[in-house]
Scaffold this active site. Structure first.
Site, PDB file in Angstrom:
ATOM      1  N   GLY A   1       1.387  -6.814  -0.408  1.00  0.00           N
ATOM      2  CA  GLY A   1       1.510  -5.443  -0.661  1.00  0.00           C
ATOM      3  C   GLY A   1       2.720  -5.345  -1.194  1.00  0.00           C
ATOM      4  O   GLY A   1       3.400  -5.928  -1.568  1.00  0.00           O
TER       5      GLY A   1
ATOM      6  N   ARG B   1       0.216  16.213  10.078  1.00  0.00           N
ATOM      7  CA  ARG B   1      -1.188  15.507  10.425  1.00  0.00           C
ATOM      8  C   ARG B   1      -1.688  15.513  11.776  1.00  0.00           C
ATOM      9  O   ARG B   1      -2.822  15.857  11.815  1.00  0.00           O
ATOM     10  CB  ARG B   1      -1.092  14.224   9.637  1.00  0.00           C
ATOM     11  CG  ARG B   1      -0.832  13.985   8.245  1.00  0.00           C
ATOM     12  CD  ARG B   1      -0.675  12.674   7.802  1.00  0.00           C
ATOM     13  NE  ARG B   1      -0.730  12.519   6.489  1.00  0.00           N
ATOM     14  CZ  ARG B   1      -0.488  11.689   5.612  1.00  0.00           C
ATOM     15  NH1 ARG B   1      -0.220  10.391   6.010  1.00  0.00           N
ATOM     16  NH2 ARG B   1      -0.414  11.977   4.294  1.00  0.00           N
TER      17      ARG B   1
ATOM     18  N   ARG C   1       4.567  10.022  11.456  1.00  0.00           N
ATOM     19  CA  ARG C   1       5.213   9.921  10.120  1.00  0.00           C
ATOM     20  C   ARG C   1       4.804  10.832   9.327  1.00  0.00           C
ATOM     21  O   ARG C   1       3.660  11.362   9.176  1.00  0.00           O
ATOM     22  CB  ARG C   1       4.313   8.408   9.405  1.00  0.00           C
ATOM     23  CG  ARG C   1       4.672   8.345   7.942  1.00  0.00           C
ATOM     24  CD  ARG C   1       4.019   7.070   7.561  1.00  0.00           C
ATOM     25  NE  ARG C   1       2.810   7.318   7.234  1.00  0.00           N
ATOM     26  CZ  ARG C   1       2.052   7.688   5.990  1.00  0.00           C
ATOM     27  NH1 ARG C   1       2.667   7.432   4.788  1.00  0.00           N
ATOM     28  NH2 ARG C   1       0.588   7.688   5.761  1.00  0.00           N
TER      29      ARG C   1
ATOM     30  N   SER D   1      -1.277 -14.682   1.110  1.00  0.00           N
ATOM     31  CA  SER D   1      -1.846 -13.281   1.151  1.00  0.00           C
ATOM     32  C   SER D   1      -3.337 -13.540   1.402  1.00  0.00           C
ATOM     33  O   SER D   1      -3.915 -14.459   0.702  1.00  0.00           O
ATOM     34  CB  SER D   1      -1.657 -12.462  -0.102  1.00  0.00           C
ATOM     35  OG  SER D   1      -2.442 -11.336   0.141  1.00  0.00           O
TER      36      SER D   1
ATOM     37  N   HIS E   1      -5.452  11.151  10.279  1.00  0.00           N
ATOM     38  CA  HIS E   1      -5.337  11.994   8.985  1.00  0.00           C
ATOM     39  C   HIS E   1      -6.530  12.920   8.957  1.00  0.00           C
ATOM     40  O   HIS E   1      -7.565  12.533   9.295  1.00  0.00           O
ATOM     41  CB  HIS E   1      -5.356  10.844   7.830  1.00  0.00           C
ATOM     42  CG  HIS E   1      -5.201  11.516   6.502  1.00  0.00           C
ATOM     43  ND1 HIS E   1      -5.667  12.890   6.111  1.00  0.00           N
ATOM     44  CD2 HIS E   1      -4.078  11.513   5.714  1.00  0.00           C
ATOM     45  CE1 HIS E   1      -5.367  13.251   4.942  1.00  0.00           C
ATOM     46  NE2 HIS E   1      -4.117  12.312   4.683  1.00  0.00           N
TER      47      HIS E   1
ATOM     48  N   LEU F   1     -10.173   8.060   2.591  1.00  0.00           N
ATOM     49  CA  LEU F   1      -9.176   9.077   2.679  1.00  0.00           C
ATOM     50  C   LEU F   1      -9.504  10.009   1.560  1.00  0.00           C
ATOM     51  O   LEU F   1      -9.781   9.747   0.145  1.00  0.00           O
ATOM     52  CB  LEU F   1      -7.904   8.405   2.308  1.00  0.00           C
ATOM     53  CG  LEU F   1      -6.680   9.427   2.126  1.00  0.00           C
ATOM     54  CD1 LEU F   1      -6.423  10.247   3.637  1.00  0.00           C
ATOM     55  CD2 LEU F   1      -5.688   8.739   1.784  1.00  0.00           C
TER      56      LEU F   1
ATOM     57  N   HIS G   1      -5.245   6.423  10.291  1.00  0.00           N
ATOM     58  CA  HIS G   1      -4.704   6.305   8.812  1.00  0.00           C
ATOM     59  C   HIS G   1      -3.513   5.335   8.925  1.00  0.00           C
ATOM     60  O   HIS G   1      -3.383   4.593   8.136  1.00  0.00           O
ATOM     61  CB  HIS G   1      -4.405   7.770   8.645  1.00  0.00           C
ATOM     62  CG  HIS G   1      -3.691   7.691   7.188  1.00  0.00           C
ATOM     63  ND1 HIS G   1      -4.454   7.098   6.086  1.00  0.00           N
ATOM     64  CD2 HIS G   1      -2.753   8.038   6.521  1.00  0.00           C
ATOM     65  CE1 HIS G   1      -3.767   7.444   4.794  1.00  0.00           C
ATOM     66  NE2 HIS G   1      -2.704   8.042   5.220  1.00  0.00           N
TER      67      HIS G   1
ATOM     68  N   PHE H   1       4.298  17.673   0.108  1.00  0.00           N
ATOM     69  CA  PHE H   1       3.451  16.986   1.161  1.00  0.00           C
ATOM     70  C   PHE H   1       3.797  17.537   2.368  1.00  0.00           C
ATOM     71  O   PHE H   1       4.685  17.940   2.834  1.00  0.00           O
ATOM     72  CB  PHE H   1       3.973  15.345   0.873  1.00  0.00           C
ATOM     73  CG  PHE H   1       2.942  14.710   0.728  1.00  0.00           C
ATOM     74  CD1 PHE H   1       2.212  14.704  -0.588  1.00  0.00           C
ATOM     75  CD2 PHE H   1       2.463  13.788   1.332  1.00  0.00           C
ATOM     76  CE1 PHE H   1       1.344  13.997  -0.890  1.00  0.00           C
ATOM     77  CE2 PHE H   1       1.301  12.935   0.937  1.00  0.00           C
ATOM     78  CZ  PHE H   1       0.847  13.086  -0.106  1.00  0.00           C
TER      79      PHE H   1
HETATM   80  C1  LIG Z   1      -6.132   5.031   2.050  1.00  0.00           C
HETATM   81  C2  LIG Z   1      -4.426   5.054   2.213  1.00  0.00           C
HETATM   82  C3  LIG Z   1      -3.822   5.989   1.436  1.00  0.00           C
HETATM   83  C4  LIG Z   1      -2.533   6.160   1.424  1.00  0.00           C
HETATM   84  N1  LIG Z   1      -1.719   6.928   0.682  1.00  0.00           N
HETATM   85  C5  LIG Z   1      -0.478   7.062   1.016  1.00  0.00           C
HETATM   86  C6  LIG Z   1       0.438   7.888   0.281  1.00  0.00           C
HETATM   87  O1  LIG Z   1       0.157   8.490  -0.580  1.00  0.00           O
HETATM   88  N2  LIG Z   1       1.909   7.862   0.376  1.00  0.00           N
HETATM   89  C7  LIG Z   1       2.438   6.986   1.439  1.00  0.00           C
HETATM   90  O2  LIG Z   1       3.490   7.181   1.434  1.00  0.00           O
HETATM   91  N3  LIG Z   1       1.553   6.149   2.256  1.00  0.00           N
HETATM   92  C8  LIG Z   1       0.402   5.919   1.822  1.00  0.00           C
HETATM   93  N4  LIG Z   1      -0.468   5.370   2.711  1.00  0.00           N
HETATM   94  C9  LIG Z   1       0.295   4.284   3.711  1.00  0.00           C
HETATM   95  C10 LIG Z   1       0.770   3.169   2.757  1.00  0.00           C
HETATM   96  O3  LIG Z   1      -0.204   3.030   1.686  1.00  0.00           O
HETATM   97  C11 LIG Z   1       0.850   2.150   3.498  1.00  0.00           C
HETATM   98  O4  LIG Z   1       1.469   2.109   4.659  1.00  0.00           O
HETATM   99  C12 LIG Z   1       1.591   0.657   2.638  1.00  0.00           C
HETATM  100  O5  LIG Z   1       0.866   0.649   1.466  1.00  0.00           O
HETATM  101  C13 LIG Z   1       1.277  -0.575   3.521  1.00  0.00           C
HETATM  102  O6  LIG Z   1       2.157  -1.513   2.630  1.00  0.00           O
HETATM  103  P1  LIG Z   1       2.376  -3.038   3.277  1.00  0.00           P
HETATM  104  O7  LIG Z   1       3.021  -3.773   1.812  1.00  0.00           O
HETATM  105  O8  LIG Z   1       2.919  -2.689   4.229  1.00  0.00           O
HETATM  106  O9  LIG Z   1       1.092  -3.555   3.635  1.00  0.00           O
HETATM  107  P2  LIG Z   1      -0.499  -3.660   2.486  1.00  0.00           P
HETATM  108  O10 LIG Z   1      -0.514  -3.321   1.312  1.00  0.00           O
HETATM  109  O11 LIG Z   1      -1.616  -3.490   3.681  1.00  0.00           O
HETATM  110  O12 LIG Z   1      -0.422  -5.325   2.535  1.00  0.00           O
HETATM  111  C14 LIG Z   1      -0.663  -6.218   3.587  1.00  0.00           C
HETATM  112  C15 LIG Z   1      -0.860  -7.626   2.968  1.00  0.00           C
HETATM  113  O13 LIG Z   1      -0.671  -8.331   4.162  1.00  0.00           O
HETATM  114  C16 LIG Z   1      -1.779  -9.646   3.890  1.00  0.00           C
HETATM  115  N5  LIG Z   1      -2.091 -10.139   5.123  1.00  0.00           N
HETATM  116  C17 LIG Z   1      -2.387  -9.398   5.956  1.00  0.00           C
HETATM  117  N6  LIG Z   1      -2.876 -10.303   7.165  1.00  0.00           N
HETATM  118  C18 LIG Z   1      -2.831 -11.610   6.720  1.00  0.00           C
HETATM  119  C19 LIG Z   1      -2.952 -12.768   7.090  1.00  0.00           C
HETATM  120  N7  LIG Z   1      -3.212 -12.923   8.466  1.00  0.00           N
HETATM  121  N8  LIG Z   1      -2.702 -13.978   6.524  1.00  0.00           N
HETATM  122  C20 LIG Z   1      -2.002 -13.605   5.001  1.00  0.00           C
HETATM  123  N9  LIG Z   1      -1.896 -12.453   4.490  1.00  0.00           N
HETATM  124  C21 LIG Z   1      -2.130 -11.702   5.470  1.00  0.00           C
HETATM  125  C22 LIG Z   1      -2.769  -8.901   2.964  1.00  0.00           C
HETATM  126  O14 LIG Z   1      -3.357  -9.832   2.399  1.00  0.00           O
HETATM  127  C23 LIG Z   1      -1.851  -8.014   1.991  1.00  0.00           C
HETATM  128  O15 LIG Z   1      -1.708  -8.702   0.887  1.00  0.00           O
HETATM  129  C24 LIG Z   1      -1.941   5.274   2.665  1.00  0.00           C
HETATM  130  C25 LIG Z   1      -2.674   4.221   3.336  1.00  0.00           C
HETATM  131  C26 LIG Z   1      -4.070   4.380   3.172  1.00  0.00           C
HETATM  132  C27 LIG Z   1      -4.814   3.469   4.050  1.00  0.00           C
END
Ligand SMILES: Cc1cc2nc3c(=O)[nH]c(=O)nc-3n(C[C@H](O)[C@H](O)[C@H](O)COP(=O)(O)OP(=O)(O)OC[C@H]3O[C@@H](n4cnc5c(N)ncnc54)[C@H](O)[C@@H]3O)c2cc1C
Length: 584
Positions: free
Chosen positions: A18, A290, A393, A41, A237, A247, A358, A121
């Site tokens: 991500g 929120r 947050r 991933s 949320h 969402l 959320h 926001f």
């Molecule tokens: C619907 C929604 C809308 C949002 N909107 C906003 C917004 O507008 N603004 C904002 O600031 N935040 C927002 N958030 C929060 C924000 O998007 C997330 O906190 C952030 O994108 C998380 O990114 P990350 O890289 O930490 O994890 P993620 O993007 O969740 O990626 C996790 C990664 O880990 C991998 N993974 C997980 N477990 C394993 C495993 N066991 N083995 C191998 N790989 C694994 C997955 O494959 C994935 O690639 C939103 C969240 C949601 C749910």
């Protein structure tokens, strides 16, 4: 799966593709081009939950805004539980990271004069949220993914599920993973591992989170002996679609949407949202924080002012007065989601909504460079707790958090890996152990009247009852007791599907093991916090209690496998605890 494990070796390993994982990968490739980097991933990176972020990413940009104000909003929003040194670094570095993304191809929405547009926001006193229409996460992730492709040093293991960290004498040396297409077990060794596995919304029944958000990284770290932090703070949320939890972004309210109860009344005016009402506000009351909006919903339910639906009580979000033009230019995805999932058109219809889980404020305890509690282990993004979010947050702080701390963790892990020893032979025994454990899971008979889906459902309702928007000591105790019984059932569960290829039942069973660990940590940390702060509201302790609880809770697995809660000071630098207020 019985053929034993294969092995691959890299210098740095990222678990997660991500925003946080890919930003870290790029940082490593840029800082130490000589290092060999791998991204593992469980889904194809572009399907990570980041892709679904709609609203935007905060960073100071406008002339009338300042770094000081973004810092203060974040500290106050965190109900003074955020670490101020981390928040300062975050706010300082966020604008640079967002601009960097523009250079990597992220198409930020523009004002008429060509400058980058920002929107209001919740909980932010100034307009500082950058956005790409309402598909911000998609565009950000796309820019990061494309950029990561240009580095030859970055290898990928897509659709591989990590099940265990390899640890020897307090240092992490890699992971064990299952390749989902073939069922092959693969040990991937590395001199440093960055966990970037995202959140754990699936611990609860109604969530905006993707099905893949099962807290895997938190559970991996916890089982390996690293502490988790701030686990009692779970963000609801206020506006999710009732059945799916999808969402409806806060941007709808930033653009002027209203929340209405069953009488068509903007009920938020009856509640203390921390917004001074005697002053003109930049935003409407719908942009309160929120947690307070979600709490107001519960009170509306109690007053009988919500509408019943098959999925429990709901209120309505009204966008009709915004008009088709604004909705189509600034909120196109909201219209699309409503049409596809609810068969309603927000241009002419009210949108049914309810609070849904959320975001996880807590996660793997790290320092400001992503260092977690074991040598060679790092965490960033939602799975980590650095902590800038404290007890609550602010919307749009999370995406830039992934960038700022993903980059920091990547750089620190790269330096560490360059100087670290090679993985010792001793980890081979752990790989064999894990291979046996996985084979056993596939071979074990599961009771016919029980199974992964049923236990997961009970686990989720237990969490909602015990640790929902409002909690009490007895509700948390009861939840923890139920967990004992659930844990035994999880221990007995087997997997009926023995096929090696895309065995989704096996994945669900592994995720269930993670959910149970994380759920228990949330309940135990919540029980220990006898006060109400931010997202943690205890009706038996309704006040914030700085004297006893201006501390983080860490939770670690003890020798008997039980969660053990401890305390850690909050870093306060220049902003002494005060009252939490919003609006201006
Ligand atoms: C619907 C929604 C809308 C949002 N909107 C906003 C917004 O507008 N603004 C904002 O600031 N935040 C927002 N958030 C929060 C924000 O998007 C997330 O906190 C952030 O994108 C998380 O990114 P990350 O890289 O930490 O994890 P993620 O993007 O969740 O990626 C996790 C990664 O880990 C991998 N993974 C997980 N477990 C394993 C495993 N066991 N083995 C191998 N790989 C694994 C997955 O494959 C994935 O690639 C939103 C969240 C949601 C749910």
């Amino acid at each position: 799966m019985s053929e034993g494990a294969t092995t691959a070796a890299h210098d740095v390993l990222l678990v997660g593709g991500g925003a946080a994982g890919l930003r870290a990968a790029i940082a490593i490739a840029e800082t130490r081009p000589d290092l060999d980097v791998a991204v593992v991933s469980k889904v194809y990176p572009m399907r990570s939950h980041t892709v679904s972020a709609e609203g935007g990413a905060a960073g100071v940009m406008a002339d009338d805004d300042s770094i000081e104000e973004h810092i203060y909003d974040t500290i106050s929003g965190s109900d003074w539980l955020g670490d101020q040194d981390a928040i300062e670094a975050f706010v300082n570095e966020a604008p640079r990271e967002l601009l960097q993304l523009e250079h990597w191809g992220c198409p930020w929405s523009r004002q008429d004069d060509g400058r980058i547009a920002v929107r209001a926001f919740g909980g932010m006193k100034k307009m500082r949220t950058w956005f790409a229409a309402d598909k911000t996460g998609f565009h950000m992730l796309h820019a990061l993914f494309q950029t990561s492709l240009k580095y030859r040093a970055v290898k990928r293991y897509d659709e591989s599920f990590v099940t265990r960290l390899l640890v020897d004498e307090g240092r992490v040396y890699g992971v064990v993973s299952v390749e989902l297409a073939t069922g092959r077990i693969r040990a991937i060794t590395a001199k440093a591992v960055v966990l970037a596995t995202g959140g754990c919304g699936k611990v609860f029944p109604f969530t905006t989170n993707a099905n893949i958000n099962t807290g895997d990284g938190m559970a991996l770290a916890y089982r390996a002996g690293a502490p988790l932090k701030d686990m009692e703070f779970v963000q609801y949320h206020p506006t999710g679609l009732p059945f799916t939890g999808i969402l409806i972004t806060e941007a709808t309210r930033a653009e002027g949407g209203w929340l209405l109860n069953k009488d068509g009344y903007r009920y938020l005016q009856d509640y203390d949202l921390g917004t001074p009402t005697d002053k003109p506000t930049l935003r409407s009351m719908e942009l309160g924080p929120r947690d307070r909006l979600s709490q107001a919903f519960v009170h509306e339910v109690e007053k009988g002012r919500t509408t019943d639906s098959p999925w429990g009580p709901i209120v309505h979000l009204d966008l009709r007065h915004l008009g088709a033009k604004l909705i189509d230019t600034k909120l196109p995805m909201v219209r699309e989601l409503c049409l596809q999932y609810e068969r309603i058109d927000p241009v002419t219809d009210l949108i049914p909504v309810r609070p849904v889980v959320h975001y996880m404020m807590g996660g793997v305890h790290t320092d400001i460079d992503g260092r977690a509690g074991l040598d060679g282990l790092y965490a960033a993004g939602e799975t980590a707790c650095v902590s800038i979010n404290g007890a609550n947050r602010l919307g749009s702080n999370s995406l830039p958090e992934c960038l700022v701390f993903g980059a920091r963790a990547g750089r620190a892990a790269a330096e560490d890996a360059a100087a670290a020893p090679a993985p010792p032979a001793a980890i081979a025994a752990q790989v064999s152990d894990e291979t046996r454990r996985l084979e056993h899971l596939l071979a074990r008979d599961t009771p016919l009247d029980d199974g992964v889906a049923r236990i997961r459902e009970e686990l989720q309702t237990t969490m909602e009852d015990a640790a929902g928007i409002y909690r009490t000591g007895p509700s948390l105790e009861k939840g923890a007791d139920t967990f004992q019984a659930l844990r035994e059932r999880v221990g007995a569960v087997g997997v009926r599907d023995t096929s090696p290829s895309f065995n989704t039942e096996l994945v669900a069973a592994l995720e269930l093991e993670n959910l149970i660990d994380i759920g228990e940590c949330i309940l135990r940390s919540g029980l220990a916090r006898e006060e109400s702060r931010g997202a943690h509201q205890r009706t038996d302790f309704p006040k914030r209690d700085d004297e006893r609880f201006l501390v983080h809770h860490t939770v670690r697995r003890d020798h008997d496998g039980n969660p053990s809660v401890d305390r850690l000071p909050v870093t306060i630098t220049r902003w002494p605890p005060g009252e939490r207020t919003y609006g201006r």
